[in-house]
Every structure is written in C-alpha cells, then in structure tokens.
Design an enzyme around this catalytic site. Structure first.
Site, mmCIF file in Angstrom:
data_model
loop_
_atom_site.group_PDB
_atom_site.id
_atom_site.type_symbol
_atom_site.label_atom_id
_atom_site.label_comp_id
_atom_site.label_asym_id
_atom_site.label_seq_id
_atom_site.Cartn_x
_atom_site.Cartn_y
_atom_site.Cartn_z
ATOM 1 N N LYS A 69 0.903 -1.472 0.136
ATOM 2 C CA LYS A 69 0.037 -0.012 -0.059
ATOM 3 C C LYS A 69 0.883 1.109 -0.045
ATOM 4 C CE LYS A 69 -3.705 -2.489 2.215
ATOM 5 N NZ LYS A 69 -4.530 -2.719 3.248
ATOM 6 N N GLN A 113 -5.013 -1.668 9.431
ATOM 7 C CA GLN A 113 -4.939 -2.843 8.683
ATOM 8 C C GLN A 113 -5.432 -4.131 9.635
ATOM 9 O OE1 GLN A 113 -3.658 -3.245 5.852
ATOM 10 N NE2 GLN A 113 -3.784 -5.423 5.714
ATOM 11 N N ASP A 136 -11.239 3.053 3.770
ATOM 12 C CA ASP A 136 -11.492 1.563 3.835
ATOM 13 C C ASP A 136 -13.211 1.415 3.627
ATOM 14 O OD1 ASP A 136 -9.676 -0.551 3.714
ATOM 15 O OD2 ASP A 136 -9.318 -0.384 5.840
HETATM 16 N N1 GUN Z 1 -7.098 -6.884 5.329
HETATM 17 C C1 GUN Z 1 -7.294 -7.620 4.333
HETATM 18 N N2 GUN Z 1 -8.207 -6.868 3.584
HETATM 19 C C2 GUN Z 1 -8.097 -5.701 4.047
HETATM 20 C C3 GUN Z 1 -8.623 -4.377 3.733
HETATM 21 O O1 GUN Z 1 -9.139 -4.188 2.502
HETATM 22 N N3 GUN Z 1 -8.559 -3.218 4.489
HETATM 23 C C4 GUN Z 1 -7.880 -3.483 5.764
HETATM 24 N N4 GUN Z 1 -7.781 -2.479 6.724
HETATM 25 N N5 GUN Z 1 -7.307 -4.485 6.154
HETATM 26 C C5 GUN Z 1 -7.418 -5.614 5.483
#
Ligand code: GUN
Length: 307
Positions: A69, A113, A136
C-alpha cells in the site's frame, strides 16, 4: 493434463476460452489518472493527499500488504505514513493513535490494517476512525451509506471488482450475480454494490447447501471464499463472467485463487487470474478513495456523492 481436459467433450468443442481480465493493466490505467489528480492537488494546495496506515502486531502477510500500500501511494504521489504498534498494544493506546490522526488536518485517509490481534475489538476500533477519513469504508456510517446507495468510500476490493466489470464493458443491470463468500470486507459489500447497479444478487457462504445449484445460474460469479479450487467448471454456466477474489498460498508456495482457472477459463466468457486480477485493483481503489478524501476535505469536486 490440465483440468480443462477433464471437461466433457461437448464443453471442449463449444468452448472458445475466456478473455482473461488483466487487472494489472486496468490498475495501471487508473493509477495514471490518480497520479494526475494527486499532482493537481499538490499544485493547488501545496501538499499531497496523505494516508496513514496503522499496523498492530507483526503478522507477515499484513506487513506485506501494508508495504504494498505504501509503495502504491508513492507511485501516484500520495504521502503515506505507517504507524506500527506492538501486538500487545491496549485498546486505549490504539484509540489514542486513531484520535491523533483524526485531528491531524494534514491526514486525509486512515486505515487500520486487519486482522487485529484477538484481544482488540475490531468494530470498536473501526468506529473511532473519522467517517470522512475512513478510506476503507468500514465505519458503520459508510457501511450504511453503501446500503442506501450513497457511498463515498466503497470498500476497496468490491470497488475494484466493479471497476473491472465497467472497464471491460460487462453489463451489470439485470444480470444474475452470485457472490460466494459473505464477509464484511468483500462478499456483503460486493453484493450491495452490484444490487445497487440493478443486478439480481444471491449470496452463498460456507453453510450453503449444494453450492453448484446457485453458481450455475450466475451470469457474473464473484468468488471470495478463501478455498482453492472451490469452483470447478461443472459449477459454472457457459459464458459466465468469473471474478476470483481468492488469494490462497498452496503448500508449494504457489498463489492461487478460489477458482480452478484452467477448467473454468474454458467455459467462462471472462475470467480474472490470480495473481494479477482483482488484487492490483484493491490497492488502486484505496488510492482512489484517499484522493477522494483529500478532494472533499479541500472542498474540491470529487466523483463521490455527498453523504
Ligand atoms: N486486510 C485484508 N483486507 C483488508 C482491507 O481491505 N483493509 C484493511 N484495513 N485490512 C485488510
């Protein structure tokens, strides 16, 4: 011999092979547009869009996702900051970090996350992220906005799936969509987004009896179950569009989706590969949401509707 060769003779004769949807290509195109938008914001406001990612603990997969990311942010001109907290962090510590990011006017997007260490209540944490920085789309307000069709921050993976369908010119309205997997992150929001686009949607999950009787009806089959080879060609309608959201690591280290790609690609009209399908789009839509958040905070027009 591939599994495709195990299909019936008539399937083999009639199959022309699916178009493979190149998620990397579509992601690259979208990122070019996002790079331009980020540069415009920097020129106009003297600062780049900024994303804070909060990582609690040292789960190897999460560390890799977070580093991807950050790299993607740099690639398009979004500033990213990663705050890493020990796995033993208390809820109060994590909430204090979130509050600080909520108050910081230079931060446009905040992402915690997932998964969190087991002692931390995920919903209590997500509800503390400022709604206007929740890139998100996991805050209950944003989940509700999605349900009523006014989402500003659609969750990144479903948003990426929708963008892939649009980019390929695949119609959604009136289509039978079957979503396999009912998670809050992928299955449920994907179903809501495609229903909003006038598809007829069915959600299947781990307790669904005779999965094939549902999947065989799908014009668009979205699979997000986390089980390699869950979907084989006999479960798929000829000409279906198959979107594989699964990411599974096999014992030999190979990464595969939830769909038997070799077999199903002989029968589908479109299919996403794993890797290189939905995955690159997920991160790209996070970048898109972060730019939307910055545009809204700076009073700029954005694609997104006001809540
Ligand atoms: N863990 C797996 N997919 C995601 C996501 O789309 N966002 C976040 N914050 N954690 C994740």
């Amino acid at each position: 011999m591939t599994t495709a060769n195990l299909n019936t003779a008539s399937e083999m004769i009639h199959s022309t092979g699916a178009k493979i949807i190149d998620g990397r290509l579509h992601a690259r195109r979208l990122r070019e547009e996002l790079r331009i938008k980020a540069a415009e914001l920097l020129a106009k406001f003297g600062a780049p869009p900024k994303l804070t990612v909060i990582l609690v603990g040292d789960d190897a997969a999460s560390r890799l996702y977070v580093s991807n990311k950050s790299k993607a942010c740099r690639d398009v001109g979004i500033e990213s900051v990663v705050i890493t907290l020990p796995a033993s962090s208390t809820l109060d510590t994590l909430l204090a970090v979130i509050e600080e990011q909520n108050r910081d006017a230079s931060v446009h997007g905040i992402l915690v996350q997932l998964p969190l260490p087991r002692h931390l209540p995920v919903h209590a944490v997500l509800e503390r992220i400022a709604v206007e920085k929740d890139v998100d789309g996991f805050h209950l307000y944003n989940v509700g906005s999605l349900a009523v069709g006014t989402a500003v921050f659609p969750p990144c993976t479903p948003y990426g799936v929708q963008k892939l369908l649009e980019a390929e010119g695949i119609p959604i309205a009136g289509q039978n969509v079957v979503v396999v997997g009912a998670s809050n992150i992928v299955g449920k929001p994907t179903a809501m987004m495609l229903m909003q686009r006038d598809a007829t949607v069915c959600i299947c999950h781990a307790k669904t009896r005779d999965l094939a009787q549902f999947t065989i009806l799908a014009d668009i089959l979205v699979v997000a179950a986390g089980r390699p080879n869950l979907i084989v060609s006999q479960m798929v309608k000829t000409g279906a569009v198959v979107i594989d959201v699964g990411i599974n690591r096999l014992p030999d280290g190979k990464i595969v989706g939830d769909v038997d790609f070799d077999g199903v690609s002989q029968k589908a009209s479109y299919i996403t590969p794993v890797p290189g399908g939905v995955g690159p789009m997920t991160v790209t839509m996070l970048l898109a949401n972060t730019i939307t958040a910055a545009q809204r905070m700076w009073g700029e027009p954005s694609h997104a509707r006001a809540p």
